[in-house]
Design an enzyme around this catalytic site. Structure first.
Site, PDB file in Angstrom:
ATOM      1  N   GLU A  90       0.819  -1.209   0.000  1.00 45.01           N
ATOM      2  CA  GLU A  90       0.000   0.000   0.000  1.00 45.01           C
ATOM      3  C   GLU A  90       0.858   1.267   0.000  1.00 45.01           C
ATOM      4  O   GLU A  90       1.931   1.283   0.611  1.00 45.01           O
ATOM      5  CB  GLU A  90      -0.849   0.053   1.270  1.00 45.01           C
ATOM      6  N   CYS A 103       3.151   8.257   1.901  1.00 42.15           N
ATOM      7  CA  CYS A 103       3.489   7.288   2.941  1.00 42.15           C
ATOM      8  C   CYS A 103       3.684   5.947   2.226  1.00 42.15           C
ATOM      9  O   CYS A 103       2.759   5.450   1.581  1.00 42.15           O
ATOM     10  CB  CYS A 103       2.332   7.234   3.941  1.00 42.15           C
ATOM     11  N   CYS A 110       4.586  -7.547   7.623  1.00 41.28           N
ATOM     12  CA  CYS A 110       5.554  -7.125   8.645  1.00 41.28           C
ATOM     13  C   CYS A 110       5.569  -8.181   9.744  1.00 41.28           C
ATOM     14  O   CYS A 110       4.521  -8.713  10.097  1.00 41.28           O
ATOM     15  CB  CYS A 110       5.126  -5.772   9.221  1.00 41.28           C
ATOM     16  N   CYS A 114       2.944  -5.425  15.849  1.00 39.33           N
ATOM     17  CA  CYS A 114       2.358  -4.452  16.779  1.00 39.33           C
ATOM     18  C   CYS A 114       0.858  -4.737  16.897  1.00 39.33           C
ATOM     19  O   CYS A 114       0.177  -4.960  15.899  1.00 39.33           O
ATOM     20  CB  CYS A 114       2.580  -3.026  16.278  1.00 39.33           C
ATOM     21  N   CYS A 117      -1.991  -2.736  14.838  1.00 42.83           N
ATOM     22  CA  CYS A 117      -1.740  -2.465  13.416  1.00 42.83           C
ATOM     23  C   CYS A 117      -2.296  -3.570  12.517  1.00 42.83           C
ATOM     24  O   CYS A 117      -2.074  -4.754  12.783  1.00 42.83           O
ATOM     25  CB  CYS A 117      -0.225  -2.331  13.230  1.00 42.83           C
ATOM     26  N   GLY A 161       5.356  -2.481   6.773  1.00 42.66           N
ATOM     27  CA  GLY A 161       6.720  -2.954   7.023  1.00 42.66           C
ATOM     28  C   GLY A 161       7.514  -2.089   7.973  1.00 42.66           C
ATOM     29  O   GLY A 161       7.157  -0.935   8.248  1.00 42.66           O
ATOM     30  N   SER A 193      10.807   5.815   9.379  1.00 38.84           N
ATOM     31  CA  SER A 193      10.114   5.640  10.652  1.00 38.84           C
ATOM     32  C   SER A 193      10.287   4.212  11.162  1.00 38.84           C
ATOM     33  O   SER A 193      10.055   3.258  10.434  1.00 38.84           O
ATOM     34  CB  SER A 193       8.628   5.947  10.443  1.00 38.84           C
ATOM     35  N   LEU A 217       7.037   5.587  19.208  1.00 40.42           N
ATOM     36  CA  LEU A 217       7.262   5.272  20.626  1.00 40.42           C
ATOM     37  C   LEU A 217       5.979   4.714  21.259  1.00 40.42           C
ATOM     38  O   LEU A 217       5.976   3.645  21.837  1.00 40.42           O
ATOM     39  CB  LEU A 217       7.718   6.545  21.352  1.00 40.42           C
ATOM     40  N   CYS A 335      -2.675   1.702   8.049  1.00 33.66           N
ATOM     41  CA  CYS A 335      -1.693   0.861   7.366  1.00 33.66           C
ATOM     42  C   CYS A 335      -2.112  -0.604   7.353  1.00 33.66           C
ATOM     43  O   CYS A 335      -2.420  -1.185   8.383  1.00 33.66           O
ATOM     44  CB  CYS A 335      -0.367   1.055   8.112  1.00 33.66           C
TER      45      CYS A 335
HETATM   46  S1  SF4 Z   1       3.165  -0.612  13.113  1.00 29.62           S
HETATM   47 FE1  SF4 Z   1       4.827  -0.813  11.598  1.00 29.62          FE
HETATM   48  S2  SF4 Z   1       6.306  -2.148  12.614  1.00 29.62           S
HETATM   49 FE2  SF4 Z   1       4.387  -2.400  13.757  1.00 29.62          FE
HETATM   50  S3  SF4 Z   1       3.372  -4.168  12.780  1.00 29.62           S
HETATM   51 FE3  SF4 Z   1       2.612  -2.314  11.758  1.00 29.62          FE
HETATM   52  S4  SF4 Z   1       3.926  -2.087   9.963  1.00 29.62           S
HETATM   53 FE4  SF4 Z   1       4.984  -3.477  11.393  1.00 29.62          FE
END
Ligand code: SF4
Length: 347
Positions: A90, A103, A110, A114, A117, A161, A193, A217, A335
């Protein structure tokens, strides 16, 4: 032998493969690669036909086809690109006055995982090649010119990613984008980032990169961070703080801290005090970001009062704070959301 992505090679590699070729021919090849939106070696019209055929026999060009795009009421455009192996990534265009920020993605999926996400839920497929990253930006630049009558002014590696886990390709692609063959962008307009891959932050510092560094963070408490961002267990906040300080000392570049405010997770008075204390070690900017809810994930944005109180506290400590309101609320702007839906056949 299977064909290879030509953008994996550098000029010296091509000179070794085609050792009877004059250096200016190699330069021409790279000019085509980085300057134009090309899809086949046949389009390299200033090269002899025999060389075009030789290239075509050994290499392929990265392919990015627009699979889906959505435009939000606020002008944000999200694009899902299909790669040559049918994987999806994307890219997002975010207009803001005369600025257009892209972006972009650095990996397919990934593996950082997280909890908040959508990409983290997908798991990891592979790294993007240098060419896939550069071609993604070039396509987004063309789309920005068509949509807003303005070329890209900023690039952030904040899409799918973790860019520092695809370090070599990210740095080389970002460097190409700063050359006249790329987009001739100032490195100060490119931001990498990371969630905090400490050894790679140190490597960026040692290499004296001129790109901006942003660190996601999201909390200054190890306990909360361990539960939100699993890599915090390998790179706890004390190590991350040292690495950021090191980056600032080596490059003189103020780091941006990204703080996604999530209701009942990291938005309390205690959380904001801990954040202010964390930032005492180095000069920084803080982006407080409104959370963009993701289907199937149990996180929400806080009420406006709580959000404002959090920001006001940071300002009262003389910190540089920017508020990032969620963009593209009426599309799958978070994302990984659009790719997840397409993969599931919902789009
Ligand atoms: S926030 Fe960034 S590092 Fe964390 S899972 Fe999503 S894409 Fe990966």
């Amino acid at each position: 032998m299977p064909k290879q992505d030509i953008t994996v090679l550098k000029e010296n590699d091509l000179l070794e493969i085609f050792d009877d070729l004059p250096a200016y021919r190699i330069k021409q090849i790279f000019q085509w690669l980085w300057t134009k939106n090309i899809t086949s070696f046949d389009e390299f019209t200033n090269l002899p036909k025999s060389l075009r055929e030789a290239l075509d026999n050994q290499f392929y060009l990265p392919e990015l086809t627009v699979k889906n795009s959505q435009k939000a009421k606020d002008g944000t455009v999200k694009v899902a690109f299909e790669l040559s192996d049918n994987q999806l990534i994307e890219g997002v265009l975010i207009p803001d006055g005369k600025r257009v920020t892209a972006c972009i993605s650095s990996q397919v999926g990934c593996n950082v995982g997280c909890r908040f996400c959508a990409t983290g839920k997908m798991g990891f497929s592979r790294n993007l090649s240098v060419g896939e990253i550069v071609f993604q930006v070039k396509q987004l630049n063309t789309l920005a010119e068509k949509t807003y009558n303005h070329h890209l002014s900023n690039i952030v590696f904040m899409g799918m990613g973790e860019p520092l886990l695809n370090y070599q390709n990210t740095m080389r692609a970002a460097t190409i984008l700063t050359t006249p063959e790329g987009l001739n962008m100032s490195p100060q307009r490119i931001t990498v980032s990371t969630v905090g891959i400490v050894p790679k932050i140190r490597q960026m510092a040692d290499e004296g990169v001129k790109f901006n560094l942003a660190v996601s963070l999201h909390t200054a408490s190890d306990k909360i961070r361990n539960s939100l961002i699993p890599v915090n267990q390998s790179f706890p906040l004390s190590k991350l703080q040292e690495a950021i300080k090191y980056f600032y000392t080596k490059t003189g570049n103020r780091v941006t801290l990204e703080y996604l405010l999530m209701k009942g997770v990291n938005d309390s008075d205690k959380d904001v005090r801990e954040l202010a204390a964390f930032t005492k070690a180095f000069p920084c900017k803080i982006n407080v970001i409104e959370y963009n809810p993701v289907e199937g994930l149990n996180f929400q944005r806080p009420e406006k009062d709580r959000f404002d109180k959090f920001v006001d506290f940071l300002k009262s400590r003389n910190l540089i704070v920017m508020v990032r309101r969620s963009r593209g609320k009426d599309i799958d702007a978070a994302c990984g959301q659009l790719a997840t839906k397409i993969n599931a056949g919902n789009s």
